[in-house]
Design a protein around this motif. Structure first.
Motif, short mmCIF file in Angstrom:
data_model
loop_
_atom_site.label_atom_id
_atom_site.label_comp_id
_atom_site.label_asym_id
_atom_site.label_seq_id
_atom_site.Cartn_x
_atom_site.Cartn_y
_atom_site.Cartn_z
N UNK A 83 1.52 10.77 7.03
CA UNK A 83 1.25 9.49 6.37
C UNK A 83 0.87 8.41 7.37
N UNK A 84 0.03 8.79 8.31
CA UNK A 84 -0.48 7.82 9.28
C UNK A 84 -1.37 6.82 8.53
N UNK A 85 -1.07 5.53 8.66
CA UNK A 85 -1.75 4.50 7.88
C UNK A 85 -1.65 4.83 6.40
N UNK A 86 -0.44 4.78 5.82
CA UNK A 86 -0.24 5.22 4.43
C UNK A 86 -1.11 4.49 3.43
N UNK A 87 -1.39 3.21 3.66
CA UNK A 87 -2.25 2.48 2.74
C UNK A 87 -3.64 3.06 2.66
N UNK A 88 -4.10 3.60 3.78
CA UNK A 88 -5.44 4.21 3.82
C UNK A 88 -5.45 5.49 2.99
N UNK A 89 -4.41 6.30 3.12
CA UNK A 89 -4.35 7.54 2.34
C UNK A 89 -4.23 7.24 0.85
N UNK A 90 -3.49 6.20 0.50
CA UNK A 90 -3.40 5.81 -0.90
C UNK A 90 -4.77 5.34 -1.41
N UNK A 91 -5.55 4.72 -0.52
CA UNK A 91 -6.91 4.32 -0.88
C UNK A 91 -7.75 5.54 -1.23
N UNK A 92 -7.58 6.61 -0.49
CA UNK A 92 -8.32 7.85 -0.76
C UNK A 92 -7.97 8.37 -2.15
N UNK A 93 -6.68 8.35 -2.50
CA UNK A 93 -6.24 8.82 -3.82
C UNK A 93 -6.83 7.93 -4.92
N UNK A 94 -6.86 6.62 -4.69
CA UNK A 94 -7.43 5.71 -5.68
C UNK A 94 -8.93 5.94 -5.85
N UNK A 95 -9.63 6.13 -4.71
CA UNK A 95 -11.06 6.38 -4.78
C UNK A 95 -11.33 7.69 -5.52
N UNK A 96 -10.51 8.70 -5.26
CA UNK A 96 -10.66 9.98 -5.95
C UNK A 96 -10.43 9.81 -7.45
#
Length: 286
Positions: A83-96
């Motif tokens: 979960x490095x830069x967790x906000x970024x990974x959550x952004x990926x899930x939102x974009x998906x």
């Protein structure tokens, strides 16, 4: 080795640096030559060598093989965490989620480039399991690649030390998705099967088959010289579908680097493969 003898001659350092660039596209700046000496100490001990110059002599006396692979692997920067830069990974899930909303029922494809020992794709898989499966949404196909065969094997094994498992992974997720075996923590099969790990060289190999909706290439191109970076962008562009997106590291940008991608005005941090309007970052899960 005497007190006045250098650990490595400038010629030896240049040869090792050239080997790294040839094999991976990554470049070590001249003012970071100390990193070569530090990184190779383990390789020298394993092969009974007392200097980088002796290592070069061994490398050049035979065809490239396991020793050259070990040198390159030692020099690669495999720094990563869950979960490095967790906000970024959550952004990926939102974009998906936004992409799925455009075409309900379609299974997305995601490529994690430079996956190192696997923390990034495993983190993504956890997020998608939590956000998608309970709601009946199709789980994305996740392909994770790295230039190092040894690193890919480690990632595929799903085994992490106590130190690695504690870096960024909340206890709840650790207990949900990992089992403890001695001093190691092992990814549970139901999560491991969600990811396809492959060895891939971004500047030498063609992109994996098929087109991807989202590509994560964080802090990989940063180490490439301009010509190699341009070649890598071409590979990435060939792999992403029209309307798909590329995610780079926090300190990276496509601006002034390539015209294959353009910044996405609607989702900060993503770069679109064309100039079409970006899908909005909707929250599909309340």
């Amino acid at each position: 080795m005497s007190a006045t003898q250098p650990f490595a001659s400038s010629g030896a350092i240049n040869i090792v640096g050239a080997l790294l660039e040839q094999r991976t596209g990554q470049q070590i700046a001249a003012n970071r030559a100390w990193r070569i000496e530090t990184a190779l100490k383990t390789v020298l001990r394993a092969h009974g060598l007392d200097s980088v110059d002796a290592l070069i002599a061994r490398l050049t006396s035979a065809a490239p093989g396991p020793l050259a692979d070990a040198v390159v692997d030692a020099l690669l920067n495999n720094e990563t965490s869950f979960f490095r830069d967790p906000g970024v990974l959550e952004l990926v899930v939102e974009a998906a989620a936004a992409m799925v909303a455009e075409q309900p029922g379609r299974r997305l494809r995601i490529w994690s480039v430079g996956c190192s020992t696997g923390q990034e794709p495993y983190s993504l898989a956890m997020l998608f399991e939590e956000a998608y499966v309970a709601r009946g949404l199709p789980f994305p196909e996740i392909v994770a690649t790295d230039v190092s065969a040894a690193t890919v094997d480690r990632a595929r094994s799903g085994r992490f030390s106590q130190f690695e498992i504690q870096r960024g992974l909340p206890i709840r997720r650790m207990m949900t998705w990992f089992d403890q075996e001695g001093t190691e923590w092992v990814v549970r099969p139901e999560l491991a099967r969600r990811i396809q790990f492959r060895r891939h060289n971004l500047v030498q190999d063609s992109a994996p088959p098929g087109k991807f909706d989202l590509i994560l290439c964080r802090n990989v191109l940063f180490y490439f010289p301009p010509a190699m970076r341009a070649r890598a962008y071409q590979t990435l562009r060939s792999a992403v579908r029209d309307g798909g997106a590329l995610l780079l590291g926090a300190g990276e940008t496509v601006i002034g680097q390539t015209d294959a991608f353009v910044p996405c005005a609607r989702i900060r941090g993503l770069y679109r493969a064309d100039t079409a309007r970006c899908v909005p970052p909707v929250s599909a899960f309340g």
